[in-house]
Every structure is written in C-alpha cells, then in structure tokens.
Design an enzyme around this catalytic site. Sequence first.
Site, PDB file in Angstrom:
ATOM      1  N   ASP A 198       0.812  -1.214   0.000  1.00 59.23           N
ATOM      2  CA  ASP A 198       0.000   0.000   0.000  1.00 59.23           C
ATOM      3  C   ASP A 198       0.843   1.259   0.000  1.00 59.23           C
ATOM      4  O   ASP A 198       0.434   2.291   0.518  1.00 59.23           O
ATOM      5  CB  ASP A 198      -0.950  -0.013   1.212  1.00 59.23           C
ATOM      6  N   CYS A 220     -20.312 -13.668  -5.814  1.00 64.69           N
ATOM      7  CA  CYS A 220     -21.322 -12.801  -5.203  1.00 64.69           C
ATOM      8  C   CYS A 220     -22.744 -13.201  -5.592  1.00 64.69           C
ATOM      9  O   CYS A 220     -23.694 -12.991  -4.821  1.00 64.69           O
ATOM     10  CB  CYS A 220     -21.085 -11.347  -5.590  1.00 64.69           C
ATOM     11  N   CYS A 253     -26.511 -11.642  -4.581  1.00 62.82           N
ATOM     12  CA  CYS A 253     -26.443 -10.946  -3.280  1.00 62.82           C
ATOM     13  C   CYS A 253     -26.066  -9.478  -3.459  1.00 62.82           C
ATOM     14  O   CYS A 253     -25.193  -9.134  -4.250  1.00 62.82           O
ATOM     15  CB  CYS A 253     -25.425 -11.643  -2.383  1.00 62.82           C
ATOM     16  N   CYS A 285     -23.864  -5.998   0.709  1.00 59.61           N
ATOM     17  CA  CYS A 285     -22.888  -4.928   0.938  1.00 59.61           C
ATOM     18  C   CYS A 285     -23.399  -3.592   0.411  1.00 59.61           C
ATOM     19  O   CYS A 285     -23.210  -2.546   1.033  1.00 59.61           O
ATOM     20  CB  CYS A 285     -21.554  -5.289   0.305  1.00 59.61           C
ATOM     21  N   CYS A 300     -24.625   0.165   2.921  1.00 57.80           N
ATOM     22  CA  CYS A 300     -23.904   1.441   2.930  1.00 57.80           C
ATOM     23  C   CYS A 300     -24.795   2.582   3.429  1.00 57.80           C
ATOM     24  O   CYS A 300     -25.834   2.871   2.834  1.00 57.80           O
ATOM     25  CB  CYS A 300     -23.384   1.772   1.536  1.00 57.80           C
ATOM     26  N   CYS A 317     -18.251   7.828   0.470  1.00 55.91           N
ATOM     27  CA  CYS A 317     -17.862   6.734   1.367  1.00 55.91           C
ATOM     28  C   CYS A 317     -17.414   7.273   2.722  1.00 55.91           C
ATOM     29  O   CYS A 317     -16.602   8.209   2.800  1.00 55.91           O
ATOM     30  CB  CYS A 317     -16.726   5.935   0.721  1.00 55.91           C
ATOM     31  N   LYS A 365      -9.980  16.246   3.815  1.00 59.06           N
ATOM     32  CA  LYS A 365      -9.226  17.113   4.728  1.00 59.06           C
ATOM     33  C   LYS A 365     -10.053  18.255   5.315  1.00 59.06           C
ATOM     34  O   LYS A 365      -9.673  18.849   6.323  1.00 59.06           O
ATOM     35  CB  LYS A 365      -8.008  17.699   3.998  1.00 59.06           C
ATOM     36  N   ASP A 367     -16.973  -0.055   8.437  1.00 58.07           N
ATOM     37  CA  ASP A 367     -16.908  -1.477   8.093  1.00 58.07           C
ATOM     38  C   ASP A 367     -18.245  -2.035   7.608  1.00 58.07           C
ATOM     39  O   ASP A 367     -18.367  -3.251   7.422  1.00 58.07           O
ATOM     40  CB  ASP A 367     -16.469  -2.294   9.314  1.00 58.07           C
ATOM     41  N   CYS A 426     -20.063  -2.230   4.803  1.00 60.23           N
ATOM     42  CA  CYS A 426     -20.158  -3.081   3.618  1.00 60.23           C
ATOM     43  C   CYS A 426     -19.339  -4.357   3.781  1.00 60.23           C
ATOM     44  O   CYS A 426     -19.721  -5.421   3.280  1.00 60.23           O
ATOM     45  CB  CYS A 426     -19.754  -2.317   2.352  1.00 60.23           C
TER      46      CYS A 426
END
Length: 387
Positions: free
Chosen positions: A140, A194, A197, A200, A204, A220, A229, A248, A250
Amino acid sequence: MASRKEVAVSALKTELLQRAEAEGFDVVRVTTPEAIPEAPARLRRFLEEGFHGEMGWMQERAEQRGAPATLWPEVRSIIMLGVNYGPDGDPMAGLSDRSGGLISVYAQGDDYHDVIKKRLKSLGRWWGEVTGAPLKVFVDTAPVMEKPLAAAAGLGWQGKHTNLVSRDFGSWLFLGSIFSATEIEADAPERDRCGSCRACLDACPTAAFPAPYRLDARRCISYLTIENKGPIPAEFREAIGNRIYGCDDCLAACPWNKFAVAAREHKLKAREALQAPRLAELARLDDPTFRALFAKNPVKRIGRDRFIRNVLIAIGNSGDPGLVEEAERLLVDGSALVRAMAVWALARLAPSRLAAQSWRRQQETDADVRAEWRAAGHAAPAPQEAL
C-alpha cells in the site's frame, strides 16, 4: 514428462509457500503482470467521473497503477500475500453505543503497514538469495492495484463493494506484494461468487455505490473521515453516526464472513483503549495526547484536528446531553476545522446553548466556521463589517 527446470521451479514455489506461512502470512498466490488487462479502463472511468475525490495521488500515477510492468519493467511474476485481520466479535456492535466512537476494525491495532512490511522484507530477502534475481516489495505504498492483482492470483474476488472477498477469510485480509524478476508458475484466479447478493450495497449508510462493483469514494464514510481534509459535507453527517475513523458496514455485511476467523497476529488485534472509546475523553485530546493514544496506529496519520472533527460529528449524533459541554468548549479550539464541527454538534445537541454563544460568530474569521454559524441560524456580518 516435466523438465528438470520445471521441477526445480515447482519445488522453489513450494518452498516459497512454506516460507511465507512461516513468516506469518495466511495466504499466498502468484500471478503475472499481464493478469489485469481490464484494470486500466476501469481506473480511467473511475477517475474521469471524479469518484476519487481529493485523492489526487491516484490520478498522478494512473498509468503505473493499471499496468504493473510500467512500474517496474523487470517484473515477471507477482507474489500476492494476505494476512488475516478478522475481528474477535461483531464489528457493528458499537454502532448502538452513541456515547462511544467506532473505529474501523483495521485501525484498532498496530499499523498493518509496519507489521506486514517487516514480513515482506524478510521474505523478500530470502527469495532474493534463493533466486539471485532482483525484486520489489510493496504494501500500500506504491501505485499497485493490489485488489485486482489479488483476485487474479486467486486470493479471492472483488465483491460488489469493490473490496476483496475470500472464501476462507471473508472480508478481512491485508494485502502485500512482491514483484519478482523470476518467472513462477501462476495460480488460477478466483471466480466471482457474489451471485445475486447485494448485502454490501444495501448496507452502505451513504449510498456510495452507484452500481455493483463501482464506488464513489466521495460518498464513502471511510473516505470522508480519513482522506477528506476539510469539513465533512452536511448531507453525510447524520449518516456517519458514531463512526469516527473509517467504516466497516459493507465489509461486515458480506455473508462470506461466516467462514472468517479471528486474526492470529497479536499486533493486529484490537487494543482495549480503541474498542468503543468514550467520546467525552476523545474530545479532550490535544496533539501530544492524540499522538500518544494512537502511537504505531493508522489513525495517527490524519492528525488530531481531523480526528476531533470526526469525534464532533459523533457527538452531534449522540443525543447525549452529557456531551454538550465538550462541544461547547471546542467552539474556541485553535483549529478552524474543529470549531466548524463544534458549531454543528452544539446546534444538534443544545441549540439554546449555541445561541448563548452566538456573540462568538462576530469574532470568527474563517469562512467555513462562519458558514456553520449561518447554517445553524446565526448569521453574522463579515468580520470587517462587524468592526
């Protein structure tokens, strides 16, 4: 009949898998730099629609993100590794405790970048010695599209929420990669499981998914509380609830979590102090105490002011009269970002207390803070006109 070279490479891969497990990785697979041909177009569409928000770094090196070989031309194989960070309990349980804050599962323990990078470097040193070939290690920290590569390698598949889903670990895998100049037999990709379904997507709170497999980061909660910021847009504040760093929803909603297991790495387990911490205590953090509380933790990177901004959103949503004084006290904080959210929080909790402090609006010079006063029904003249 397999050639001697093929046998040697196969044995080397087996040794790699064993060594990776010994280093603490829970899953390891191999793919090629050509395995994600659809990634550039998907990334380009994401950026063209502005879904990346303030994350300009995604656009700056977009070409390298979409094509791993442009990042490092010598790469022949990509070793994708995962570390399980599954929670011990229900990650959503804290949502009902409105006087406490909820920190995303991944950020309740030590910073995973530090934990995984040490393991990757150790594994990479060994791999370099064994193969005699150059390599690059990433976690990352570079323009690497880890989730598509992990799916191509067979660690899981990208669900409709765009995150990786594993049959063995559910939603809870940290990813790292080793770009190797050695050719290794690639593993088969995992197919999308998936089906119909949409748990998720429906989970949200801010409707951040305009369609399955597409995320508008600007909506999000993880983006809003971490990458953003400035003041959090008013339309999302109530939906944020008491989520003070990340979200957390989803991830936790995915039915594949029924196969997930708790993390075995102690450093990735939740610290007691970060499990439903009290908002009243968090609101009193200054820079030194903030740094002390979040030492070696991902939350530290957003800084005290952005974090207190998030805490004030949670305070405004708490309905707890015991938190009125905390919001009121922060009306005079040294950070304009904090003052702006303090106005909003106090307007929600105790409008009459905010009205009693309305004289402060005439002393305010920051445009965002003045805008919050106006939104709360306390318009003020511009500072030069008030003198």
